[in-house]
Design an enzyme around this catalytic site. Structure first.
Site, mmCIF file in Angstrom:
data_model
loop_
_atom_site.group_PDB
_atom_site.id
_atom_site.type_symbol
_atom_site.label_atom_id
_atom_site.label_comp_id
_atom_site.label_asym_id
_atom_site.label_seq_id
_atom_site.Cartn_x
_atom_site.Cartn_y
_atom_site.Cartn_z
ATOM 1 N N TYR A 1 0.952 -1.713 0.224
ATOM 2 C CA TYR A 1 0.248 -0.064 -0.022
ATOM 3 C C TYR A 1 0.661 1.406 -0.212
ATOM 4 O O TYR A 1 0.143 2.463 -0.623
ATOM 5 C CB TYR A 1 -0.911 0.223 0.790
ATOM 6 C CG TYR A 1 -2.359 1.120 0.917
ATOM 7 C CD1 TYR A 1 -3.437 0.361 -0.208
ATOM 8 C CD2 TYR A 1 -2.483 1.484 2.075
ATOM 9 C CE1 TYR A 1 -3.802 1.434 0.051
ATOM 10 C CE2 TYR A 1 -3.363 2.697 1.748
ATOM 11 C CZ TYR A 1 -4.235 3.145 0.431
ATOM 12 O OH TYR A 1 -5.898 3.313 0.468
ATOM 13 N N LYS B 1 -2.470 8.038 2.998
ATOM 14 C CA LYS B 1 -3.845 8.095 3.735
ATOM 15 C C LYS B 1 -3.554 8.658 4.967
ATOM 16 O O LYS B 1 -4.952 8.884 6.182
ATOM 17 C CB LYS B 1 -4.369 7.188 3.783
ATOM 18 C CG LYS B 1 -4.593 5.766 2.702
ATOM 19 C CD LYS B 1 -6.413 7.036 1.912
ATOM 20 C CE LYS B 1 -7.091 6.880 0.611
ATOM 21 N NZ LYS B 1 -7.990 7.512 -0.216
HETATM 22 P P1 NAD Z 1 -12.870 4.076 -8.032
HETATM 23 O O1 NAD Z 1 -11.308 3.944 -9.290
HETATM 24 O O2 NAD Z 1 -13.630 3.297 -8.345
HETATM 25 O O3 NAD Z 1 -12.651 5.783 -7.716
HETATM 26 C C1 NAD Z 1 -11.677 6.030 -7.118
HETATM 27 C C2 NAD Z 1 -11.860 7.627 -8.488
HETATM 28 O O4 NAD Z 1 -10.604 8.597 -8.201
HETATM 29 C C3 NAD Z 1 -12.017 7.284 -10.125
HETATM 30 O O5 NAD Z 1 -13.376 7.698 -10.097
HETATM 31 C C4 NAD Z 1 -10.652 8.229 -10.559
HETATM 32 O O6 NAD Z 1 -11.787 8.689 -11.337
HETATM 33 C C5 NAD Z 1 -11.066 9.186 -9.592
HETATM 34 N N1 NAD Z 1 -9.766 10.108 -9.412
HETATM 35 C C6 NAD Z 1 -8.429 9.840 -9.361
HETATM 36 N N2 NAD Z 1 -7.469 10.749 -9.759
HETATM 37 C C7 NAD Z 1 -8.684 11.634 -10.257
HETATM 38 C C8 NAD Z 1 -8.538 13.203 -9.858
HETATM 39 N N3 NAD Z 1 -7.493 14.190 -9.842
HETATM 40 N N4 NAD Z 1 -9.356 14.219 -10.354
HETATM 41 C C9 NAD Z 1 -10.613 14.047 -9.991
HETATM 42 N N5 NAD Z 1 -10.885 12.369 -9.239
HETATM 43 C C10 NAD Z 1 -9.501 11.467 -9.577
HETATM 44 O O7 NAD Z 1 -12.008 3.601 -6.843
HETATM 45 P P2 NAD Z 1 -12.634 3.198 -5.536
HETATM 46 O O8 NAD Z 1 -12.297 2.024 -4.671
HETATM 47 O O9 NAD Z 1 -14.238 3.602 -5.200
HETATM 48 O O10 NAD Z 1 -11.967 4.285 -4.159
HETATM 49 C C11 NAD Z 1 -12.561 5.529 -3.734
HETATM 50 C C12 NAD Z 1 -11.843 6.164 -2.680
HETATM 51 O O11 NAD Z 1 -12.014 4.828 -1.907
HETATM 52 C C13 NAD Z 1 -10.583 5.914 -2.216
HETATM 53 O O12 NAD Z 1 -10.176 6.829 -1.699
HETATM 54 C C14 NAD Z 1 -9.964 4.933 -1.992
HETATM 55 O O13 NAD Z 1 -8.209 5.363 -1.911
HETATM 56 C C15 NAD Z 1 -10.594 4.778 -0.977
HETATM 57 N N6 NAD Z 1 -11.106 3.546 -0.428
HETATM 58 C C16 NAD Z 1 -11.107 2.194 -1.787
HETATM 59 C C17 NAD Z 1 -10.710 0.884 -0.974
HETATM 60 C C18 NAD Z 1 -10.874 -0.450 -1.985
HETATM 61 O O14 NAD Z 1 -11.065 -1.217 -1.520
HETATM 62 N N7 NAD Z 1 -11.602 -0.492 -3.016
HETATM 63 C C19 NAD Z 1 -10.495 0.715 0.810
HETATM 64 C C20 NAD Z 1 -10.481 1.820 1.785
HETATM 65 C C21 NAD Z 1 -10.884 3.104 0.982
#
Ligand code: NAD
Length: 259
Positions: free
Chosen positions: A158, A165
């Site tokens: 990570y 984070k």
């Molecule tokens: P996802 O890929 O569906 O979403 C990530 C989003 O970030 C995408 O829509 C992408 O377009 C956007 N993004 C990236 N760069 C960008 C920019 N420059 N401007 C605008 N938007 C931008 O994946 P997700 O897992 O739904 O991620 C959403 C959040 O959840 C993130 O912060 C991620 O770290 C967090 N998260 C995810 C998990 C997991 O296991 N999936 C766990 C904990 C936290």
């Protein structure tokens, strides 16, 4: 269906596809009666978001581009929201990015450029977006972001995202303190691993999922909808006394010691 958010408007940032956590949140808020405004990263994702939004019952959603690395796009998006909608009541920030090569191997090899990029998109963007959004939250509001355990503990691969984070977790507290006097709350959800586009970038992500299924108290991973339900709590009046908090929605995995 509850109507906890009837008459309220929320901005959802970060829908990329139907697996996105942002989309899970959007559906739950929609079912609770909210009007939604979606921002997406760029033209490449526009069609995806349009198709998903077309599946919602309500047809008054607003869709806007907003690449959070660009101050002018943030300014323009919120100026358009002000003009077309006026007041907003909350915002879900579901945005993160790091280069794939930084999400494997040893953290000590993180490049300066990769570090800055991850911090800019995954942490600083919340500051920039909160600054713009607060001007439209004239009736008070609630901001929610998404974090992960890798910001509190070392999770293999990570790496740079874990450090981003950790910054995000601190940003939530500083923003909560700044915006509290305006009756704007700022909280985060620490989601357990969910198979999404962003998650696919982390090397050996499948083994992280497997560990949760084997060791977490609930012995299963969580869903986008479960994260969405906690977002509903944080974005609604149900959590009116809560700010600066991190709520883990991870089947209880974070409570474990050595696994
Ligand atoms: P996802 O890929 O569906 O979403 C990530 C989003 O970030 C995408 O829509 C992408 O377009 C956007 N993004 C990236 N760069 C960008 C920019 N420059 N401007 C605008 N938007 C931008 O994946 P997700 O897992 O739904 O991620 C959403 C959040 O959840 C993130 O912060 C991620 O770290 C967090 N998260 C995810 C998990 C997991 O296991 N999936 C766990 C904990 C936290």
């Amino acid at each position: 269906m509850n109507q906890l958010l009837a008459g309220k408007t929320f901005v959802i940032m970060g829908v990329a596809n139907k697996r996105s956590i942002a989309w899970g949140i959007a559906r739950i808020l929609h079912d609770a009666g909210a009007r939604l405004i979606f921002t997406y990263q760029g033209e490449r994702l526009k069609k995806n978001v349009e198709e998903l939004v077309a599946t919602l019952e309500r047809d008054d959603s607003l869709l806007l581009p907003c690449d959070v690395t660009k101050d002018d796009e943030i300014t323009e998006a919120f100026a358009t929201i002000k003009e077309k909608v006026g007041v907003i009541h909350g915002l879900a920030h579901c945005i993160a990015f790091a280069k794939t090569e930084e999400l494997q191997g040893e953290f000590v090899n993180t490049s300066r450029e990769g570090y800055h990029l991850a911090q800019d998109i995954s942490a600083y963007s919340l500051v920039a977006v909160a600054r713009a959004a607060k001007e439209l939250m004239t009736e008070g509001g609630s901001i929610v972001t998404l974090t992960y355990l890798g910001g509190e503990r070392v999770v293999p691969n990570y790496n740079v995202m874990g450090v981003a984070k950790a910054a995000l977790d601190a940003i939530v507290k500083y923003l909560a303190n700044d915006l509290g006097p305006r009756n704007i709350r700022v909280n985060s959800i620490s989601a357990g691993p969910i198979r999404t586009l962003a998650a696919k970038g982390v090397k050996d992500f499948n083994s992280i999922l497997k560990t949760i299924e084997e060791k977490a108290p609930l012995r299963r991973t969580v869903t986008q909808e479960e994260v969405g339900k906690t977002a509903l709590y944080l974005l609604s009046d149900l959590s009116s006394g809560v700010t600066g908090e991190i709520i883990h929605v991870d089947s209880g995995f974070n409570i474990l010691g050595s696994v």
